[in-house]
Design a protein around this motif. Sequence first.
Motif: not given
Length: 290
Positions: A261-269
């Motif tokens: 995404g354009s802002r990133g989710g910030g969570g762990t993947v």
Amino acid sequence: MTTTSGQTDSGRTGRAEDWRETNRAMWDERVPLHTGSAFYDLAGFRAGRNDLRGFEPDEVGDVTGKRLLHLQCHIGTDTLSWARKGADVTGLDFSGAAVEAARNLAAEVGEERARFVEADVYDAPAALRGETFDIVYTGFGALCWLPDLARWARTAASLIAPGGFLYLAEFHPVAMCLGEDGRAFAEDYFARGPLTYDEAGSYADMSAPTRHNRSVEWLHTMGDVVSAVSAAGLRLEFLHEYDFTLFEFLDDMVRGRDTSGSRGGGGTVYRLPEGRPRVPMVYSLRASKD
């Protein structure tokens, strides 16, 4: 959410009508495990964290003032994350314990634009008294609990207002068939189920002592999903696939941050190691109602 570990019997369950109550007992018991777990980290959520994956807000678009229905919402963290984006949200789940936890969480974070309804997903139109929504959202780990995907799609379509759309983000059925080494298929992609499992604990805490450990699930191919949505009269806008997932369910997976995404989710993947052939791990689709 669910993982595919712990399968004990891929045959049919004893009585078809048992699956709903079997699964409800399992989920009801796990709600307090989840609300108190580090996995859900409700303290962090109360402090303002948004739990949507990075690509989801981009693909859904601006939800300010939109009416959004979240089917199979569990304890409501994703539902309330959409409310934090500006939507007027309704979460629906068949677990009374989950709905109560979601209502409590909404009150704790002061989210007045959220309500939660206890009902089975197939009974949603009656439970919501014919109300329709701009967006019907279904998140990760939901479809595997439903035996009739065509009925699910018809139900979702009936809940969408003209000009609205269905948005689905889910675990990819190809990834769910991989063996633990991630190099070959260990499950039959076309074995739809029912599949019965008997496993203590939870994805949020595998060591937690639990009593209601039996569950019943179904596999749905990508063709099943797209065909059900199309047959329900919805127009497919896109189908996107991603090379990461939310669980470390294969050997040697590499942990990283969600930068989608354009802002990133910030969570762990989690991804397969660099140099290994990539496979689709999660997918999203959007389908509109004219």
